[in-house]
Design a protein around this motif. Sequence first.
Motif, PDB file in Angstrom:
ATOM      1  N   HIS A   1       1.508  -1.139   0.075  1.00 66.57           N
ATOM      2  CA  HIS A   1       0.082   0.105  -0.250  1.00 66.57           C
ATOM      3  C   HIS A   1       0.775   0.907  -0.082  1.00 66.57           C
ATOM      4  CE1 HIS A   1      -2.756   3.227   0.871  1.00 66.57           C
ATOM      5  NE2 HIS A   1      -4.099   1.930   0.856  1.00 66.57           N
ATOM      6  N   SER A   2       0.202   2.737  -0.869  1.00 68.70           N
ATOM      7  CA  SER A   2       0.923   3.443  -0.662  1.00 68.70           C
ATOM      8  C   SER A   2       1.441   4.182   0.173  1.00 68.70           C
ATOM      9  CB  SER A   2       0.595   4.865  -1.439  1.00 68.70           C
ATOM     10  OG  SER A   2      -0.920   4.396  -1.287  1.00 68.70           O
ATOM     11  N   ASP A   3       0.384   3.933   1.234  1.00 70.06           N
ATOM     12  CA  ASP A   3       0.558   5.062   2.691  1.00 70.06           C
ATOM     13  C   ASP A   3       1.735   3.631   3.684  1.00 70.06           C
ATOM     14  OD1 ASP A   3      -1.108   6.186   2.877  1.00 70.06           O
ATOM     15  OD2 ASP A   3      -3.101   4.992   3.678  1.00 70.06           O
ATOM     16  N   ASP A   4       1.993   2.326   3.287  1.00 66.05           N
ATOM     17  CA  ASP A   4       3.511   1.819   4.209  1.00 66.05           C
ATOM     18  C   ASP A   4       4.543   1.956   2.832  1.00 66.05           C
ATOM     19  OD1 ASP A   4       2.584   0.451   5.981  1.00 66.05           O
ATOM     20  OD2 ASP A   4       1.170  -0.699   4.648  1.00 66.05           O
ATOM     21  N   VAL A   5       4.538   2.766   1.784  1.00 64.43           N
ATOM     22  CA  VAL A   5       6.076   3.044   1.015  1.00 64.43           C
ATOM     23  C   VAL A   5       6.206   3.967   2.582  1.00 64.43           C
ATOM     24  CG1 VAL A   5       7.157   3.828  -0.450  1.00 64.43           C
ATOM     25  CG2 VAL A   5       5.225   1.847  -1.061  1.00 64.43           C
ATOM     26  N   ALA A   6       5.264   5.103   1.878  1.00 61.29           N
ATOM     27  CA  ALA A   6       6.047   6.621   3.274  1.00 61.29           C
ATOM     28  C   ALA A   6       6.002   6.146   4.328  1.00 61.29           C
ATOM     29  CB  ALA A   6       4.236   6.792   3.019  1.00 61.29           C
ATOM     30  N   GLY A   7       4.590   5.454   4.821  1.00 56.89           N
ATOM     31  CA  GLY A   7       5.151   4.830   6.114  1.00 56.89           C
ATOM     32  C   GLY A   7       7.060   4.222   6.661  1.00 56.89           C
ATOM     33  N   PHE A   8       7.456   3.609   5.761  1.00 55.02           N
ATOM     34  CA  PHE A   8       9.206   2.808   6.224  1.00 55.02           C
ATOM     35  C   PHE A   8       9.781   3.604   5.410  1.00 55.02           C
ATOM     36  CE2 PHE A   8      11.819  -0.150   4.657  1.00 55.02           C
ATOM     37  CZ  PHE A   8      12.029  -0.713   6.112  1.00 55.02           C
ATOM     38  N   ILE A   9       9.296   4.474   4.594  1.00 58.25           N
ATOM     39  CA  ILE A   9      10.036   5.928   3.856  1.00 58.25           C
ATOM     40  C   ILE A   9      10.572   6.595   5.790  1.00 58.25           C
ATOM     41  CG2 ILE A   9      10.581   7.936   3.156  1.00 58.25           C
ATOM     42  CD1 ILE A   9       9.373   6.787   0.904  1.00 58.25           C
ATOM     43  N   ALA A  10       9.537   7.173   6.092  1.00 58.80           N
ATOM     44  CA  ALA A  10       9.611   8.146   7.420  1.00 58.80           C
ATOM     45  C   ALA A  10      10.344   7.267   8.430  1.00 58.80           C
ATOM     46  CB  ALA A  10       8.461   8.352   7.221  1.00 58.80           C
ATOM     47  N   TYR A  11       9.952   6.239   8.546  1.00 52.70           N
ATOM     48  CA  TYR A  11      10.160   5.232   9.942  1.00 52.70           C
ATOM     49  C   TYR A  11      12.333   4.904   9.743  1.00 52.70           C
ATOM     50  CZ  TYR A  11      10.937   1.342  13.004  1.00 52.70           C
ATOM     51  OH  TYR A  11      11.561   0.096  14.043  1.00 52.70           O
ATOM     52  N   LEU A  12      12.759   5.088   8.074  1.00 57.21           N
ATOM     53  CA  LEU A  12      14.080   4.871   8.268  1.00 57.21           C
ATOM     54  C   LEU A  12      14.901   6.230   8.221  1.00 57.21           C
ATOM     55  CD1 LEU A  12      14.163   2.130   4.604  1.00 57.21           C
ATOM     56  CD2 LEU A  12      14.768   1.921   7.477  1.00 57.21           C
TER      57      LEU A  12
ATOM     58  N   ASP B   1       4.164  -6.456   1.567  1.00 57.80           N
ATOM     59  CA  ASP B   1       3.497  -6.559   2.487  1.00 57.80           C
ATOM     60  C   ASP B   1       3.638  -7.953   2.762  1.00 57.80           C
ATOM     61  OD1 ASP B   1       1.544  -8.788   0.233  1.00 57.80           O
ATOM     62  OD2 ASP B   1       0.079  -7.333   0.619  1.00 57.80           O
ATOM     63  N   ASN B   2       2.959  -8.831   3.862  1.00 58.14           N
ATOM     64  CA  ASN B   2       3.552  -9.672   4.290  1.00 58.14           C
ATOM     65  C   ASN B   2       2.917 -11.445   3.356  1.00 58.14           C
ATOM     66  OD1 ASN B   2       4.514  -8.656   6.269  1.00 58.14           O
ATOM     67  ND2 ASN B   2       2.046  -8.761   7.343  1.00 58.14           N
ATOM     68  N   GLU B   3       1.924 -11.213   1.861  1.00 59.31           N
ATOM     69  CA  GLU B   3       1.781 -12.243   1.605  1.00 59.31           C
ATOM     70  C   GLU B   3       1.210 -12.623   0.326  1.00 59.31           C
ATOM     71  OE1 GLU B   3      -2.357 -14.892   1.765  1.00 59.31           O
ATOM     72  OE2 GLU B   3      -2.510 -12.332   2.582  1.00 59.31           O
ATOM     73  N   PRO B   4       2.698 -12.677  -0.505  1.00 62.39           N
ATOM     74  CA  PRO B   4       2.333 -13.110  -2.005  1.00 62.39           C
ATOM     75  C   PRO B   4       0.867 -13.881  -2.137  1.00 62.39           C
ATOM     76  CG  PRO B   4       4.292 -13.646  -0.720  1.00 62.39           C
ATOM     77  CD  PRO B   4       3.048 -13.113   0.231  1.00 62.39           C
ATOM     78  N   LEU B   5       0.553 -13.275  -3.433  1.00 61.50           N
ATOM     79  CA  LEU B   5      -0.577 -14.194  -3.729  1.00 61.50           C
ATOM     80  C   LEU B   5      -0.362 -14.374  -5.160  1.00 61.50           C
ATOM     81  CD1 LEU B   5      -3.378 -11.070  -2.263  1.00 61.50           C
ATOM     82  CD2 LEU B   5      -3.057 -13.925  -1.462  1.00 61.50           C
ATOM     83  N   LEU B   6      -1.506 -15.673  -5.661  1.00 63.01           N
ATOM     84  CA  LEU B   6      -1.699 -15.703  -7.318  1.00 63.01           C
ATOM     85  C   LEU B   6      -2.851 -14.893  -7.071  1.00 63.01           C
ATOM     86  CD1 LEU B   6      -2.485 -19.216  -6.732  1.00 63.01           C
ATOM     87  CD2 LEU B   6      -0.204 -18.546  -7.989  1.00 63.01           C
ATOM     88  N   GLN B   7      -2.246 -14.081  -8.634  1.00 61.10           N
ATOM     89  CA  GLN B   7      -2.995 -13.129  -9.290  1.00 61.10           C
ATOM     90  C   GLN B   7      -4.969 -13.365  -8.883  1.00 61.10           C
ATOM     91  OE1 GLN B   7      -3.530 -12.988 -14.137  1.00 61.10           O
ATOM     92  NE2 GLN B   7      -1.838 -10.675 -13.088  1.00 61.10           N
ATOM     93  N   ALA B   8      -5.367 -14.809  -9.130  1.00 59.90           N
ATOM     94  CA  ALA B   8      -6.956 -14.917  -9.450  1.00 59.90           C
ATOM     95  C   ALA B   8      -7.104 -14.716  -8.221  1.00 59.90           C
ATOM     96  CB  ALA B   8      -6.881 -16.543  -9.082  1.00 59.90           C
ATOM     97  N   ASP B   9      -6.420 -14.944  -6.192  1.00 58.26           N
ATOM     98  CA  ASP B   9      -6.584 -14.897  -5.301  1.00 58.26           C
ATOM     99  C   ASP B   9      -6.913 -13.017  -4.859  1.00 58.26           C
ATOM    100  OD1 ASP B   9      -6.855 -17.345  -4.977  1.00 58.26           O
ATOM    101  OD2 ASP B   9      -5.158 -17.927  -4.039  1.00 58.26           O
ATOM    102  N   ALA B  10      -5.580 -12.420  -5.388  1.00 51.19           N
ATOM    103  CA  ALA B  10      -5.611 -11.121  -5.878  1.00 51.19           C
ATOM    104  C   ALA B  10      -6.730 -10.154  -5.950  1.00 51.19           C
ATOM    105  CB  ALA B  10      -4.393 -10.091  -6.246  1.00 51.19           C
ATOM    106  N   TYR B  11      -7.487 -10.543  -7.241  1.00 54.36           N
ATOM    107  CA  TYR B  11      -7.876  -9.970  -8.469  1.00 54.36           C
ATOM    108  C   TYR B  11     -10.037 -10.647  -8.040  1.00 54.36           C
ATOM    109  CZ  TYR B  11      -5.113  -8.940 -12.195  1.00 54.36           C
ATOM    110  OH  TYR B  11      -4.405  -8.859 -13.072  1.00 54.36           O
ATOM    111  N   GLN B  12      -9.491 -11.460  -6.600  1.00 54.93           N
ATOM    112  CA  GLN B  12     -10.400 -12.031  -6.204  1.00 54.93           C
ATOM    113  C   GLN B  12     -10.711 -10.647  -4.812  1.00 54.93           C
ATOM    114  OE1 GLN B  12     -12.899 -13.796  -7.703  1.00 54.93           O
ATOM    115  NE2 GLN B  12     -14.645 -12.870  -6.449  1.00 54.93           N
TER     116      GLN B  12
END
Length: 269
Positions: free
Chosen positions: A188-199, A214-225
């Motif tokens: 998520h874009s908020d986590d990109v920004a959050g990690f930059i600020a954190y570092l 994030d913590n969970e790679p997904l098969l594309q079918a699952d991500a789309y669903q």
Amino acid sequence: MKKVLLLGYGDIAQRTAPLLVASGWQVVGACRNPNRKPVLPGVELTTADANHEQDLRELLEQQFDAIVITLTPSDYSREGYHQGYVVPCRHLQHLLHQQAKSPRVLYVSSTGVYGQRDGEWVDEQSPTEPDSDSGDMLLQAEQVILGSAAVTSVLRCSGIYGPGRERLQQQLKAGTATITPAWTNRIHSDDVAGFIAYLLEHSEHQEPVYIVTDNEPLLQADAYQRMADKHGIDISGLARTDQVGPRGSKRLRNTKLRTTGYTLKHPSL
């Protein structure tokens, strides 16, 4: 007061800026057309073209404590990627060698530098063999900026989603997306920004490369669903293929990110 330069002032920089202001940083955002950008409290906007060394030289006279680089190409050709990523990093590398005190540098890159296509697990030590012009130029830019005199960390982001990034959602709604057997990865874009600020707030974390996903790679079918369920979209009629698309197929590990102590706001899609 610590001072940070956000070189490139697009969506990620605009999300990062308020976090740094709230932490007491003096924030300067630099881009070609600051008059087109939103005015945020505590952020000074200035005109600068990262492709022009003289613009960068004048900026760096301000003696920043940190520089966050979020670049975008002017066009999506190989030369556009070269001018958008590699050339600015060469200018910066040259100028940073001339600084009496080197700033902390964070360079936002992409996991497009990895070319794996068979669902392999990938971490920061995995081979980088990009199979696209953008990945190739991003990797060259990484190598250049990592060779500067500054303490530098490259943040390789997976597919960024969030407000203002609705292209896939629109494709799902229109029924024009195709489901492939690929593994996909999101942040998520908020986590990109959050990690930059954190570092920047936790300067003890200085790994040269972090995978930002994030913590969970997904098969594309699952991500789309999941996306379809979230937005009330019926994707039962989407086309399917047994061919992995141009982005390849890989499962990204974010162990180094989590080891820093940063807590994801969106741990999964």
